[in-house]
Design a protein around this motif. Structure first.
Motif, mmCIF file in Angstrom:
data_model
loop_
_atom_site.group_PDB
_atom_site.id
_atom_site.type_symbol
_atom_site.label_atom_id
_atom_site.label_comp_id
_atom_site.label_asym_id
_atom_site.label_seq_id
_atom_site.Cartn_x
_atom_site.Cartn_y
_atom_site.Cartn_z
ATOM 1 N N HIS A 64 45.519 -17.370 112.303
ATOM 2 C CA HIS A 64 46.844 -17.421 111.694
ATOM 3 C C HIS A 64 47.141 -18.745 110.999
ATOM 4 N N ALA A 65 46.805 -19.859 111.638
ATOM 5 C CA ALA A 65 47.186 -21.164 111.091
ATOM 6 C C ALA A 65 46.561 -21.416 109.725
ATOM 7 N N ALA A 66 45.364 -20.896 109.512
ATOM 8 C CA ALA A 66 44.691 -21.098 108.225
ATOM 9 C C ALA A 66 45.461 -20.455 107.077
ATOM 10 N N ARG A 67 46.316 -19.498 107.382
ATOM 11 C CA ARG A 67 47.103 -18.827 106.335
ATOM 12 C C ARG A 67 48.429 -19.527 106.063
ATOM 13 N N GLU A 68 48.732 -20.534 106.859
ATOM 14 C CA GLU A 68 49.982 -21.270 106.689
ATOM 15 C C GLU A 68 49.712 -22.529 105.873
ATOM 16 N N PRO A 69 50.198 -22.610 104.633
ATOM 17 C CA PRO A 69 49.874 -23.756 103.781
ATOM 18 C C PRO A 69 50.175 -25.104 104.425
ATOM 19 N N GLU A 70 51.225 -25.161 105.233
ATOM 20 C CA GLU A 70 51.632 -26.429 105.824
ATOM 21 C C GLU A 70 50.645 -26.937 106.868
ATOM 22 N N PHE A 71 49.787 -26.035 107.386
ATOM 23 C CA PHE A 71 48.902 -26.424 108.485
ATOM 24 C C PHE A 71 47.422 -26.226 108.151
ATOM 25 N N GLN A 72 47.121 -25.945 106.896
ATOM 26 C CA GLN A 72 45.729 -25.722 106.514
ATOM 27 C C GLN A 72 44.865 -26.961 106.724
ATOM 28 N N THR A 73 45.454 -28.140 106.579
ATOM 29 C CA THR A 73 44.678 -29.367 106.747
ATOM 30 C C THR A 73 44.116 -29.471 108.153
ATOM 31 N N GLU A 74 44.940 -29.194 109.164
ATOM 32 C CA GLU A 74 44.484 -29.282 110.546
ATOM 33 C C GLU A 74 43.322 -28.323 110.807
ATOM 34 N N LEU B 90 65.133 -27.542 123.987
ATOM 35 C CA LEU B 90 63.984 -27.482 123.081
ATOM 36 C C LEU B 90 63.971 -28.689 122.145
ATOM 37 N N TYR B 91 65.156 -29.048 121.628
ATOM 38 C CA TYR B 91 65.227 -30.173 120.702
ATOM 39 C C TYR B 91 65.012 -31.526 121.388
ATOM 40 N N ARG B 92 65.103 -31.565 122.687
ATOM 41 C CA ARG B 92 64.765 -32.809 123.387
ATOM 42 C C ARG B 92 63.270 -33.100 123.315
ATOM 43 N N HIS B 93 62.489 -32.061 123.089
ATOM 44 C CA HIS B 93 61.033 -32.207 123.082
ATOM 45 C C HIS B 93 60.431 -32.159 121.680
ATOM 46 N N PHE B 94 61.064 -31.428 120.770
ATOM 47 C CA PHE B 94 60.476 -31.220 119.446
ATOM 48 C C PHE B 94 61.545 -31.382 118.375
ATOM 49 N N ASP B 95 61.193 -32.114 117.319
ATOM 50 C CA ASP B 95 62.148 -32.412 116.254
ATOM 51 C C ASP B 95 62.373 -31.231 115.317
ATOM 52 N N SER B 96 61.379 -30.365 115.198
ATOM 53 C CA SER B 96 61.462 -29.275 114.232
ATOM 54 C C SER B 96 60.500 -28.170 114.622
ATOM 55 N N LYS B 97 60.573 -27.049 113.914
ATOM 56 C CA LYS B 97 59.638 -25.951 114.156
ATOM 57 C C LYS B 97 58.219 -26.371 113.800
ATOM 58 N N ALA B 98 58.061 -27.128 112.714
ATOM 59 C CA ALA B 98 56.727 -27.611 112.329
ATOM 60 C C ALA B 98 56.150 -28.534 113.392
ATOM 61 N N ASP B 99 56.992 -29.378 113.974
ATOM 62 C CA ASP B 99 56.553 -30.274 115.046
ATOM 63 C C ASP B 99 56.059 -29.460 116.243
ATOM 64 N N LEU B 100 56.774 -28.407 116.570
ATOM 65 C CA LEU B 100 56.374 -27.545 117.684
ATOM 66 C C LEU B 100 55.076 -26.813 117.374
ATOM 67 N N TYR B 101 54.939 -26.323 116.138
ATOM 68 C CA TYR B 101 53.715 -25.603 115.760
ATOM 69 C C TYR B 101 52.502 -26.526 115.855
ATOM 70 N N ARG B 102 52.663 -27.765 115.418
ATOM 71 C CA ARG B 102 51.549 -28.715 115.512
ATOM 72 C C ARG B 102 51.215 -29.019 116.974
ATOM 73 N N ALA C 26 52.009 -16.453 117.628
ATOM 74 C CA ALA C 26 50.884 -15.527 117.467
ATOM 75 C C ALA C 26 51.370 -14.106 117.212
ATOM 76 N N ARG C 27 52.525 -13.774 117.746
ATOM 77 C CA ARG C 27 53.057 -12.422 117.580
ATOM 78 C C ARG C 27 53.709 -12.230 116.214
ATOM 79 N N SER C 28 54.484 -13.205 115.738
ATOM 80 C CA SER C 28 55.305 -12.995 114.542
ATOM 81 C C SER C 28 54.981 -13.926 113.387
ATOM 82 N N GLY C 29 54.152 -14.947 113.615
ATOM 83 C CA GLY C 29 53.846 -15.886 112.545
ATOM 84 C C GLY C 29 54.837 -17.026 112.492
ATOM 85 N N PHE C 30 54.467 -18.072 111.744
ATOM 86 C CA PHE C 30 55.297 -19.274 111.690
ATOM 87 C C PHE C 30 56.640 -18.996 111.006
#
Length: 212
Positions: free
Chosen positions: A119-129, A63-75, A40-44
């Motif tokens: 913010h998420a609506a401005r990220e092309p990768e997450f617009q679907t959600e 961190l990697y034990r819980h999430f495979d990637s930054k996109a996985d964490l963002y979702r 929320a502070r700096s964007g994806f």
């Protein structure tokens, strides 16, 4: 043979002050909360996994034990906000309780609320959600407004606009430091009702005469 650590607990390089091992679900929640603030502070794009790990007080290995990637964490962050919204508001009706519930979620987690709706609506990768969530809100609103607005076209217009007015009203309220928390839901509700009244008004809208 030495036994492995308990499967449901973790001990990282920066344990909590009590030295207690966090259960896996607790550690995941800690990381997601820190990621919500960081995104929320700096964007994806501008937020790295190192930034999130530092904010959460864990190593990147943890961190990697819980999430495979930054996109996985963002979702995961978006899923957490959606879960809270559905728990507070439900997913089948647009009632007078919906706006107070939205305000409560926003007040408790302003970063998550902004992240989802701003913010998420401005990220092309997450617009679907985000689009799916807004489409669901619009459909729920239309199911209620179709009985209140006789003109189907204006009912669809109001169904599109009412969730937007509510969300933007709440974000504006957050931006001005949450004045009068006890009255916020009522005032935002009045703005939504104004949209509904406008949709119910029959006849052509008079044109405003310009003056020179």
């Amino acid at each position: 043979m030495a036994s492995d650590p308990e499967p449901h607990t973790e001990l990282d390089l920066d344990p909590p002050p009590t030295g207690r091992r966090l259960h896996r679900a607790e550690r995941r929640e800690q990381i997601v909360i820190a990621a919500t603030r960081a995104f929320a502070r700096s964007g994806f794009a501008a937020t790295s996994l190192e930034d999130v790990a530092g904010a959460a007080g864990v190593s990147r290995v943890i961190l990697y034990r819980h999430f495979d990637s930054k996109a996985d964490l963002y979702r995961a962050v978006l899923d957490r906000v959606c879960t809270r919204l559905l728990a507070a508001c439900g997913d089948h009706s647009f009632t007078s309780d919906a706006i107070p519930a939205l305000v409560e979620v926003a007040a408790e987690d302003p970063d998550g609320f902004r992240l989802m709706f701003q913010h998420a609506a401005r990220e092309p990768e997450f617009q679907t959600e985000v689009s799916e969530l807004r489409a669901g809100m619009t459909a729920i609103a239309h199911a209620e407004l179709a009985a209140r607005v006789t003109d189907p076209s204006w009912a669809r217009w109001a169904a599109q606009l009412c969730p937007t007015v509510a969300i933007e009203g709440i974000i504006a309220w957050l931006d001005v430091e949450q004045p009068d928390p006890g009255e916020a839901a009522e005032r935002i509700g009045q703005a939504v009702e104004a949209v509904i009244r406008a949709a119910q008004t029959g006849g052509p809208v008079p044109k405003t005469r310009r003056t020179r």
